[in-house]
Every structure is written in C-alpha cells, then in structure tokens.
Design a protein around this motif. Structure first.
Motif, PDB file in Angstrom:
ATOM      1  N   LEU A  70       2.956   3.444   1.553  1.00 43.76           N
ATOM      2  CA  LEU A  70       2.964   2.736   2.842  1.00 43.76           C
ATOM      3  C   LEU A  70       1.249   2.475   2.712  1.00 43.76           C
ATOM      4  O   LEU A  70       0.625   3.213   2.471  1.00 43.76           O
ATOM      5  CB  LEU A  70       3.274   3.612   3.958  1.00 43.76           C
ATOM      6  CG  LEU A  70       2.547   3.377   5.156  1.00 43.76           C
ATOM      7  CD1 LEU A  70       3.475   2.045   5.684  1.00 43.76           C
ATOM      8  CD2 LEU A  70       2.629   4.342   6.209  1.00 43.76           C
ATOM      9  N   GLY A  71       1.007   1.159   3.105  1.00 46.01           N
ATOM     10  CA  GLY A  71      -0.286   0.655   3.405  1.00 46.01           C
ATOM     11  C   GLY A  71      -0.674   0.436   4.802  1.00 46.01           C
ATOM     12  O   GLY A  71      -0.858   1.528   5.623  1.00 46.01           O
ATOM     13  N   LEU A  76       6.764  -6.771   8.773  1.00 49.69           N
ATOM     14  CA  LEU A  76       8.007  -6.519   9.851  1.00 49.69           C
ATOM     15  C   LEU A  76       9.081  -6.173   9.449  1.00 49.69           C
ATOM     16  O   LEU A  76       9.985  -5.903  10.088  1.00 49.69           O
ATOM     17  CB  LEU A  76       7.641  -7.835  10.702  1.00 49.69           C
ATOM     18  CG  LEU A  76       6.438  -8.258  11.583  1.00 49.69           C
ATOM     19  CD1 LEU A  76       5.805  -9.053  10.637  1.00 49.69           C
ATOM     20  CD2 LEU A  76       7.172  -8.873  12.655  1.00 49.69           C
ATOM     21  N   SER A  77       9.302  -6.234   8.015  1.00 50.76           N
ATOM     22  CA  SER A  77      10.523  -5.694   7.539  1.00 50.76           C
ATOM     23  C   SER A  77      10.644  -4.372   7.187  1.00 50.76           C
ATOM     24  O   SER A  77       9.439  -3.632   7.291  1.00 50.76           O
ATOM     25  CB  SER A  77      10.956  -6.476   6.022  1.00 50.76           C
ATOM     26  OG  SER A  77       9.944  -6.025   5.099  1.00 50.76           O
ATOM     27  N   ARG A  78      11.541  -3.851   6.499  1.00 50.52           N
ATOM     28  CA  ARG A  78      11.724  -2.461   6.352  1.00 50.52           C
ATOM     29  C   ARG A  78      11.208  -1.936   4.779  1.00 50.52           C
ATOM     30  O   ARG A  78      11.702  -1.130   4.111  1.00 50.52           O
ATOM     31  CB  ARG A  78      13.373  -2.000   6.453  1.00 50.52           C
ATOM     32  CG  ARG A  78      13.844  -2.126   7.709  1.00 50.52           C
ATOM     33  CD  ARG A  78      15.226  -1.506   7.684  1.00 50.52           C
ATOM     34  NE  ARG A  78      16.261  -1.906   6.697  1.00 50.52           N
ATOM     35  CZ  ARG A  78      17.111  -1.373   6.311  1.00 50.52           C
ATOM     36  NH1 ARG A  78      17.602   0.031   6.943  1.00 50.52           N
ATOM     37  NH2 ARG A  78      18.146  -1.992   5.681  1.00 50.52           N
ATOM     38  N   ALA A  79      10.482  -3.017   4.382  1.00 50.60           N
ATOM     39  CA  ALA A  79      10.049  -3.017   2.703  1.00 50.60           C
ATOM     40  C   ALA A  79       9.217  -1.747   2.562  1.00 50.60           C
ATOM     41  O   ALA A  79       9.703  -1.132   1.275  1.00 50.60           O
ATOM     42  CB  ALA A  79       9.036  -4.143   2.516  1.00 50.60           C
ATOM     43  N   ALA A  80       8.564  -1.099   3.342  1.00 48.06           N
ATOM     44  CA  ALA A  80       7.828   0.286   2.825  1.00 48.06           C
ATOM     45  C   ALA A  80       8.753   1.306   3.579  1.00 48.06           C
ATOM     46  O   ALA A  80       8.131   2.457   3.344  1.00 48.06           O
ATOM     47  CB  ALA A  80       6.446   0.098   3.742  1.00 48.06           C
ATOM     48  N   ILE A  85      10.469  10.305   1.208  1.00 53.52           N
ATOM     49  CA  ILE A  85       9.101  10.483   1.233  1.00 53.52           C
ATOM     50  C   ILE A  85       8.284   9.301   1.444  1.00 53.52           C
ATOM     51  O   ILE A  85       8.552   8.184   0.554  1.00 53.52           O
ATOM     52  CB  ILE A  85       8.594  11.079  -0.222  1.00 53.52           C
ATOM     53  CG1 ILE A  85       9.316  12.418  -0.320  1.00 53.52           C
ATOM     54  CG2 ILE A  85       7.035  11.562  -0.164  1.00 53.52           C
ATOM     55  CD1 ILE A  85       8.953  13.153  -1.679  1.00 53.52           C
ATOM     56  N   MET A  86       7.442   9.149   2.465  1.00 53.70           N
ATOM     57  CA  MET A  86       6.567   7.991   2.794  1.00 53.70           C
ATOM     58  C   MET A  86       5.086   8.380   2.299  1.00 53.70           C
ATOM     59  O   MET A  86       4.824   9.547   2.907  1.00 53.70           O
ATOM     60  CB  MET A  86       6.742   7.516   4.120  1.00 53.70           C
ATOM     61  CG  MET A  86       8.060   6.657   4.457  1.00 53.70           C
ATOM     62  SD  MET A  86       8.336   6.087   6.070  1.00 53.70           S
ATOM     63  CE  MET A  86       7.062   4.730   5.555  1.00 53.70           C
ATOM     64  N   VAL A  87       4.549   7.880   1.570  1.00 55.94           N
ATOM     65  CA  VAL A  87       3.011   7.847   1.270  1.00 55.94           C
ATOM     66  C   VAL A  87       2.177   7.028   1.739  1.00 55.94           C
ATOM     67  O   VAL A  87       1.898   6.024   1.562  1.00 55.94           O
ATOM     68  CB  VAL A  87       3.070   7.913  -0.314  1.00 55.94           C
ATOM     69  CG1 VAL A  87       1.510   8.412  -0.683  1.00 55.94           C
ATOM     70  CG2 VAL A  87       4.164   8.902  -1.090  1.00 55.94           C
ATOM     71  N   VAL A 217       4.093  -7.959  -9.560  1.00 54.72           N
ATOM     72  CA  VAL A 217       3.333  -8.309  -8.890  1.00 54.72           C
ATOM     73  C   VAL A 217       3.863  -8.352  -7.477  1.00 54.72           C
ATOM     74  O   VAL A 217       3.175  -8.115  -6.279  1.00 54.72           O
ATOM     75  CB  VAL A 217       2.557  -9.272  -9.494  1.00 54.72           C
ATOM     76  CG1 VAL A 217       3.146 -10.796  -9.363  1.00 54.72           C
ATOM     77  CG2 VAL A 217       1.075  -9.449  -8.762  1.00 54.72           C
ATOM     78  N   VAL A 218       5.062  -9.041  -7.268  1.00 50.08           N
ATOM     79  CA  VAL A 218       5.781  -8.995  -5.857  1.00 50.08           C
ATOM     80  C   VAL A 218       6.906  -8.073  -6.064  1.00 50.08           C
ATOM     81  O   VAL A 218       7.850  -8.614  -6.426  1.00 50.08           O
ATOM     82  CB  VAL A 218       5.955 -10.646  -5.547  1.00 50.08           C
ATOM     83  CG1 VAL A 218       6.899 -10.563  -4.189  1.00 50.08           C
ATOM     84  CG2 VAL A 218       4.674 -11.413  -5.352  1.00 50.08           C
ATOM     85  N   GLY A 219       6.645  -6.800  -5.993  1.00 49.92           N
ATOM     86  CA  GLY A 219       7.519  -5.795  -6.476  1.00 49.92           C
ATOM     87  C   GLY A 219       7.935  -4.871  -5.123  1.00 49.92           C
ATOM     88  O   GLY A 219       9.069  -4.135  -5.249  1.00 49.92           O
ATOM     89  N   PHE A 220       7.405  -5.264  -4.057  1.00 54.97           N
ATOM     90  CA  PHE A 220       7.640  -4.512  -2.679  1.00 54.97           C
ATOM     91  C   PHE A 220       7.870  -3.039  -2.699  1.00 54.97           C
ATOM     92  O   PHE A 220       8.796  -2.506  -2.356  1.00 54.97           O
ATOM     93  CB  PHE A 220       8.578  -5.105  -1.682  1.00 54.97           C
ATOM     94  CG  PHE A 220       9.683  -6.101  -2.478  1.00 54.97           C
ATOM     95  CD1 PHE A 220       9.479  -7.622  -2.522  1.00 54.97           C
ATOM     96  CD2 PHE A 220      10.702  -5.686  -3.103  1.00 54.97           C
ATOM     97  CE1 PHE A 220      10.443  -8.231  -3.184  1.00 54.97           C
ATOM     98  CE2 PHE A 220      11.533  -6.401  -3.523  1.00 54.97           C
ATOM     99  CZ  PHE A 220      11.479  -7.831  -3.715  1.00 54.97           C
ATOM    100  N   GLY A 221       7.106  -2.544  -3.662  1.00 49.35           N
ATOM    101  CA  GLY A 221       7.102  -0.897  -3.747  1.00 49.35           C
ATOM    102  C   GLY A 221       8.224  -0.651  -4.797  1.00 49.35           C
ATOM    103  O   GLY A 221       8.443   0.613  -4.873  1.00 49.35           O
ATOM    104  N   SER A 222       8.853  -1.495  -5.463  1.00 49.13           N
ATOM    105  CA  SER A 222      10.104  -1.057  -6.073  1.00 49.13           C
ATOM    106  C   SER A 222       9.960  -0.820  -7.758  1.00 49.13           C
ATOM    107  O   SER A 222      10.974  -0.374  -8.596  1.00 49.13           O
ATOM    108  CB  SER A 222      11.315  -2.076  -5.868  1.00 49.13           C
ATOM    109  OG  SER A 222      11.515  -2.215  -4.596  1.00 49.13           O
TER     110      SER A 222
END
Length: 506
Positions: A70-71, A76-80, A85-87, A217-222
């Motif tokens: 998490l940044g 606005l999406s559920r991407a994070a 576990i949220m970091v 690089v555009v991997g939305f944390g995945s």
C-alpha cells in the motif's frame, strides 16, 4: 542478525483517500527503515525496509495469506486491497541521486549523476522536493503529488507530456521482493543499466528481460512487493502555463489530430509540452464557450518569483476535488450548477511559469469523489468525447471529461498503450450511485460505438476480463505469461487479490 522494525495492527479499518474502498484486513503492517537493534555494520537505512518486506512475504507464504503493498492510498480501485496482509510502505521513502561507474553496466549511455534510486514509499511530492533542490526534476507526473512512486508507476499514472509518456515510461529498473522472500532486480535486456557488482552489493539477482520488465512495471502489486525503482531524472526546467476558454466546436477537430494552430495558442502551431481540454458537456453549442484549454510550454530553468514544491491552483487533472460536496445535486440541477464551478475554478491564466513541482502540487480532497479514466487512440478521441457528452445529456451526473495526451507506452498493460499517441479522458465526479451508473453507461456506449478503449487501473473501473481484453487484446496473455515466468504457483497466489481475480488476471 538484526531484525527490521515492523508494526502489526489487527482489526484496523483501512480506507483509501477518495473513500471508494474500505475494509479490515487480517493484518495491517507498517514497515520502517529501522532495526530493532543497532546493525553490526554501517549500512544504508533502506536495508532495514527491504528486510522488513522480505520478512512479511515469508510470513504470508508460511500462513498461506495474500499480501499487497500500500502506498499513498490514492487509487480509487481495489488494486491495493486485500483482506489478508496489507503493507504500508509510506515510511520507506529513501531517495538517492547519482550512481558510481562501478555500479553501472558498460552499455549504459545516460547520465550517472541523474540516476535516482527511490524507495517504494517516496511520494511524488518528496521526489519533487528532493530533486529540485539538487537541480533536477521528474520528467513527468500526474497532477496530484500524494501518490507514492511505486503506486503511481504500478497503476500507469500519466501526466500530459506528449513527448515522454506516462510515469512508468522513464523507469529503468525495478527492485522486487517475490515469493520465498527472494528479491530480484529487473530491467530491460535492450537497455541495461546496473552492473552485476551493484546487484551483488544489494543482494539481488539480476534479471534482464524486456517482456518481463514491460509487464512488471505496470503490475499493480501482482509481481511481488516493489521495494524501489530506478529512473533518470531530468535537469530542472520550467513549465509556462496558460488557460483559455473557447467554444467546443473550435476544439473538437483538434482532439483527434493535435494540430493546435487553429486554436490561437501563444505558441502558434507548436504543440505544447502539456496539452489538455476540460469540457462542460452541457455547454457544447456555439457561443457557450464550454471548452477550457490548459497548456504548458517547456522552458529553460531560471529563477522565478514563485515557490517550488506546490501550487494552490486547482489542476484540471484533479478537478474532482471541486465536486466532493456535489453528491446531493439532482439531475435537473447538474447542468445549471456545473457551469459556475468550472468557470470560477478554471479562470484565465496567461504565461505563469514554475517548476514541475510547483505546477503539479498538492491536492486537497473535499468530500466523496469518484473518477474513471479511459484511454483511446488519438484518432478515436473526438468520437469518444462525443459519446461521453451524449451520455451526460441523456443521463446528467456531476462529472465532465478532462482530455489529455501522452506518448504511447511500451508497458504491456498500460492503459496508455495506444501508439504513437494515446488520448486519456478522465471523468472526475462527485461520489454517488448515480455517478457509478453513469460510468457504466459511458463504458457501454463506447463499446456500442465500436471505440476501442482501456481503463485506468487506479481509478473506478469495470472488473471484467472481457472488457479488459477489448482494450488490451493479446497484451493480456503476454502479461500473464510474464507473471508466470517470474512467480511460481505460491507467488502467484500470495500476490493475488479478489480484485485481480475479478479482472480475470488472477
């Protein structure tokens, strides 16, 4: 061996900045660039943060839990989001400018002094402040500066720099923590930057692969937890900003060509470095002056009588902040009330010069807001805007299109992948069920007209594999192959999410 400082919170309710996502994860973790006890040797403070990320990935794997970084909570999406576990990576904000020759590959042809190593939690604001104090700046950014560099890059955040592209397009290297707590340095084989000695010093395995880099690089944390990015900063420059208002029919032909000569801008036929158009969809007839054209020319740096690091002028990119109190508008009032808000906040500006950090400064969120953003090819831009205007007049809601242009991105699932130029159309709006219904109507109208479009991963979007494939085509399978090449079955599971599964990418 020293242990990194990690604070663990249970039953912590998390909500994003725009209040569109709220949940209570099993664990909410803060990771710090600190050790619980003094380290045995003098070493960079970022090593503690890296150790913390590795420890949390190992914990998630051992307990068969999903984990997401998490940044700035700006998406606005559920991407994070995840229920496991949220970091919180915001404390990991180490920034360092300049690389030694021994840390560089022999094939690197850029400026070593301009290479910037930025930890995942460094915000756009912090980067602007750090770099501008040293005579450098970001090549481009989104308008708001609350995002972290990892979050902005991972979701494909863009500005309106038509010659550069989106933020991921100037990233040269990714430092990723993957399954097993292993960490990898990923860069393009076609554009090597760091040396094996550098990777040995940080303890990472070097992976050079264009397809893997363009996907991650555009991997939305995945693809794992992003620890840091490497990019080449640009020598400090100024942006000279103007804003003029004109009739929509005067602007309409330019939307699909970017031939700006007929608009009578101060630079004549020269395409500005930054060009955007905000349209009041309820004032598109001749004489109503429903188009607001904001443009910026790139100028050499010189001392100017404005502070760096933040502007109080509301950006067209984030005009959604104006609408946070508009949730109670009735459909009949929307066309009446939108006009005075836009005309008051987007008043004329002529030749105001400032650094990028000044022009794209702080954003003050007010109330519940929503926004979706689509990407289309340059030639399709006029038809796409017309479709949105038609939906707005059939189904009025408190939103409007803000249109910008960037160079097409090489990132596999960048929503700005349209080449050579992508047009982005954002719909900043008040947060309400009617707004969400309007977004769905817009997506359906574009599809019905056969206009190929993508959706910004960090904004409100339809989580639908078929619609994602409609905009990205074979790139979806390319992205999935690259993810499988980096992560085993365990890694794919722990770095997954309900959002990713709903998008058909899990």
């Amino acid at each position: 061996m020293a242990s990194p400082l990690i604070t663990l919170g249970e039953n912590t309710v998390w909500e994003n900045k725009h209040r569109t996502v709220s949940l209570t994860p099993r664990l909410f973790c803060d990771v710090w660039n600190m050790w619980l006890e003094p380290p045995a040797s003098n070493e960079p403070i970022w090593r503690a943060g890296l150790a913390g990320l590795r420890a949390l990935v190992a914990k998630a794997e051992a307990q068969n839990l999903r984990i997401r970084g998490l940044g700035g909570a700006w998406s606005l999406s559920r991407a994070a989001a995840t229920h496991d576990i949220m970091v919180n990576t915001k404390p990991l904000n180490y920034i360092e400018l300049g690389f030694r020759d021994s840390s560089l590959d022999i094939g690197f042809s850029g400026n070593p002094d301009a290479l910037c190593f930025a930890q995942c939690g460094a915000s756009v604001m912090e980067l602007y402040q750090y770099l501008e104090a040293r005579g450098y700046t970001l090549p481009t950014s989104g308008a708001s500066n609350g995002q972290t560099i990892a979050g902005a890059v991972s979701t494909g955040t863009h500005g309106s720099a038509n010659a550069i592209g989106s933020m991921q397009d100037y990233v040269l290297g990714l430092h990723m923590v993957i399954d097993g707590g292993r960490h990898r340095w990923i860069e393009r084989a076609s554009k090597p930057v760091v040396s094996q000695a550098f990777c040995h010093a940080i303890g990472a395995e070097l992976l050079r692969d264009d397809a893997l880099f363009d996907a991650a690089v555009v991997g939305f944390g995945s693809f794992g937890l992003m620890h840091a990015v490497l990019f080449e900063a640009e020598p400090l420059f100024l942006l000279e900003k103007s804003l003029v208002r004109m009739d929509y029919d005067r602007v309409h032909p330019v939307l699909g060509t970017l031939d700006v000569e007929a608009l009578g801008l101060s630079g004549g036929a020269e395409l500005p470095f930054h060009f955007e158009v905000v349209v009041n969809p309820y004032r598109v007839s001749r004489g109503q002056r429903g188009a607001y054209v904001r443009y910026m020319y790139k100028r050499p740096h010189r001392p100017v009588a404005v502070p760096t690091g933040g502007s109080t002028w509301v950006q067209g990119d984030d005009v959604m902040t104006l609408l946070g109190t508009a949730t109670g508008w009735t459909p009949e009032l929307v066309p009446v009330l939108l006009e005075p808000i836009l005309s008051a906040q987007l008043g004329p500006v002529q030749g105001v010069a400032g650094t990028p950090g000044f022009q794209f400064g702080a954003t003050d969120l007010r109330g519940d807001v929503m926004s979706t953003e689509i990407g289309v090819a340059l030639a399709d831009a006029p038809q796409a805007v017309d479709a949105i205007i038609e939906v707005a007049n059939r189904f009025p809601w408190s939103g409007f299109p803000a249109i910008r242009y960037v160079k097409g991105s090489d990132a596999t699932l960048a929503f700005t992948h349209f080449s050579p130029m992508a047009c982005t159309i954002e719909l900043p709006s008040a947060g309400s069920p009617r707004t969400l219904e309007a977004f769905h109507r817009v997506w359906d109208e574009l599809r019905a007209r056969g206009i190929r479009f993508t959706m910004h991963w960090g904004q409100n979007m339809r989580e639908d594999r078929a619609l994602i494939e409609y905009g990205h085509g074979a790139r979806v399978e390319e992205w999935l192959r690259a993810r499988r090449s980096l992560l085993g079955a365990t890694g794919q599971r722990i770095f997954g999410s309900d959002w990713l599964t709903a998008c058909g990418l899990g």
